[in-house]
Enzyme design. Structure first.
Site, short mmCIF file in Angstrom:
data_model
loop_
_atom_site.label_atom_id
_atom_site.label_comp_id
_atom_site.label_asym_id
_atom_site.label_seq_id
_atom_site.Cartn_x
_atom_site.Cartn_y
_atom_site.Cartn_z
N ARG A 1 11.53 -20.65 -6.78
CA ARG A 1 11.48 -20.96 -8.21
C ARG A 1 10.31 -20.25 -8.83
NH1 ARG A 1 11.45 -27.01 -10.41
NH2 ARG A 1 9.37 -26.99 -9.55
N THR B 1 9.08 -19.83 -15.40
CA THR B 1 10.40 -19.98 -16.03
C THR B 1 11.26 -21.07 -15.37
OG1 THR B 1 11.42 -18.39 -14.52
CG2 THR B 1 10.40 -17.49 -16.51
N ASP C 1 5.65 -30.73 -3.44
CA ASP C 1 6.38 -29.50 -3.13
C ASP C 1 6.87 -29.59 -1.67
OD1 ASP C 1 6.83 -26.76 -2.11
OD2 ASP C 1 6.22 -26.20 -4.14
N ASP D 1 5.90 -26.61 0.73
CA ASP D 1 4.47 -26.62 1.07
C ASP D 1 4.15 -27.76 2.03
OD1 ASP D 1 3.80 -24.39 -0.35
OD2 ASP D 1 3.20 -25.49 -2.15
C1 PRP Z 1 12.02 -25.97 -4.04
C2 PRP Z 1 13.15 -26.75 -3.41
C3 PRP Z 1 14.34 -26.23 -4.15
C4 PRP Z 1 13.80 -25.99 -5.54
C5 PRP Z 1 14.23 -27.12 -6.41
O1 PRP Z 1 11.97 -24.70 -3.52
O2 PRP Z 1 13.22 -26.60 -2.03
O3 PRP Z 1 14.88 -25.04 -3.60
O4 PRP Z 1 12.37 -25.96 -5.42
O5 PRP Z 1 13.89 -26.90 -7.72
P1 PRP Z 1 14.95 -26.65 -8.87
O6 PRP Z 1 16.00 -27.70 -8.70
O7 PRP Z 1 14.16 -26.84 -10.13
O8 PRP Z 1 15.49 -25.27 -8.75
P2 PRP Z 1 10.83 -23.64 -3.92
O9 PRP Z 1 11.31 -22.78 -5.04
O10 PRP Z 1 9.53 -24.35 -4.14
O11 PRP Z 1 10.79 -22.70 -2.66
P3 PRP Z 1 10.30 -23.01 -1.16
O12 PRP Z 1 11.33 -23.90 -0.54
O13 PRP Z 1 10.28 -21.66 -0.55
O14 PRP Z 1 8.95 -23.64 -1.22
N1 URA Z 2 10.61 -28.42 -5.73
C1 URA Z 2 9.90 -29.25 -4.94
O1 URA Z 2 9.61 -28.91 -3.78
N2 URA Z 2 9.49 -30.42 -5.44
C2 URA Z 2 9.78 -30.82 -6.68
O2 URA Z 2 9.40 -31.94 -7.07
C3 URA Z 2 10.53 -29.96 -7.49
C4 URA Z 2 10.94 -28.77 -6.99
#
Ligand code: PRP
Ligand code: URA
Length: 209
Positions: free
Chosen positions: A104, A108, A200, A203
């Site tokens: 994400r 944006t 997150d 993380d």
């Molecule tokens: C997190 C999560 C989803 C997304 C959800 O991933 O695992 O994929 O955010 O958010 P959304 O519904 O608003 O799209 P992230 O983009 O943080 O990537 P990561 O898993 O690599 O940390």
């Molecule tokens: N992605 C995450 O990992 N946590 C949130 O709360 C939203 C998006």
């Protein structure tokens, strides 16, 4: 609108509460996500197709049912989707796997794709898309669009936590894709995080913050 199932079994809620706690270690967070994946997997596959074949037990012959395992694909939205994926594969080791690399954009909140690899014949398969978090739903919507673009037409979406905003957006974008989640939280904050949520997920799984 697609169906939304909240799998609120007490065991799941107990483990989820430990995951939410900011004091919980990376190792425990990962282990709990894998354990919850077992329990969610059980529910998302409740009506899965079986096939029967003759076997012989020590007591005699019978028609024994087994999963049509080869028809299943688990599609993990990287990175955090892998936490659910590992638990699902514990229960269904024969499933095929698709990886959809999305992150994400923090400004944006739009997903940026950096990887995509899926079995070539996904049009014929039953696909369970997994990602612990459904926040704005932008990532899940894009992942399902990508799979549909490759011919997928029999999909479910499985997450751990959802925001009401994400559930609404996803079910509007993909009314044919049932959603399974362990909880629907209060709301999204102004940075697109689920409140109260768990922070997150990527993380916390990998200790990258
Ligand atoms: C997190 C999560 C989803 C997304 C959800 O991933 O695992 O994929 O955010 O958010 P959304 O519904 O608003 O799209 P992230 O983009 O943080 O990537 P990561 O898993 O690599 O940390
Ligand atoms: N992605 C995450 O990992 N946590 C949130 O709360 C939203 C998006």
């Amino acid at each position: 609108m697609s169906s939304v199932t909240v799998v609120d079994h007490p065991l799941i809620q107990h483990k989820l509460s430990i995951m939410r706690d900011k004091q919980t270690s990376t190792a425990s967070f990962r282990r709990l996500l894998r354990e919850i994946a077992h329990l969610l997997c059980y529910e998302v596959m409740r009506d899965l197709e079986l096939e029967s074949n003759p076997i012989e037990t020590p007591m005699g012959k019978m028609e024994a049912v087994k999963l049509k395992g080869k028809k299943l694909v688990f599609a993990s939205i990287l990175r955090a989707g892998n936490g659910l994926l590992e638990g699902m594969l514990d229960l269904v080791p024969a499933a095929r796997v698709a990886h959809i690399g999305l992150y994400r954009d923090h400004e944006t909140l739009q997903p940026v794709e950096y990887y995509f690899k899926a079995p070539s014949d996904i049009a014929d398969r039953f696909i369970i898309v997994v990602d612990p978090m459904l926040a704005t739903a932008n990532s899940a919507i894009a992942a399902v669009e990508r799979l549909k673009g490759r011919g997928a037409n029999n999909l479910r979406f499985l997450c751990l936590l959802a925001a009401p905003e994400g559930v609404e957006a996803f079910t509007k974008a993909h009314p044919d894709v049932p959603v399974f989640t362990a909880a629907i939280d209060s709301h999204l904050n102004d940075k697109g995080y689920i409140v109260p949520g768990l922070g997150d997920a990527g993380d916390r799984m990998y200790g990258t913050k």
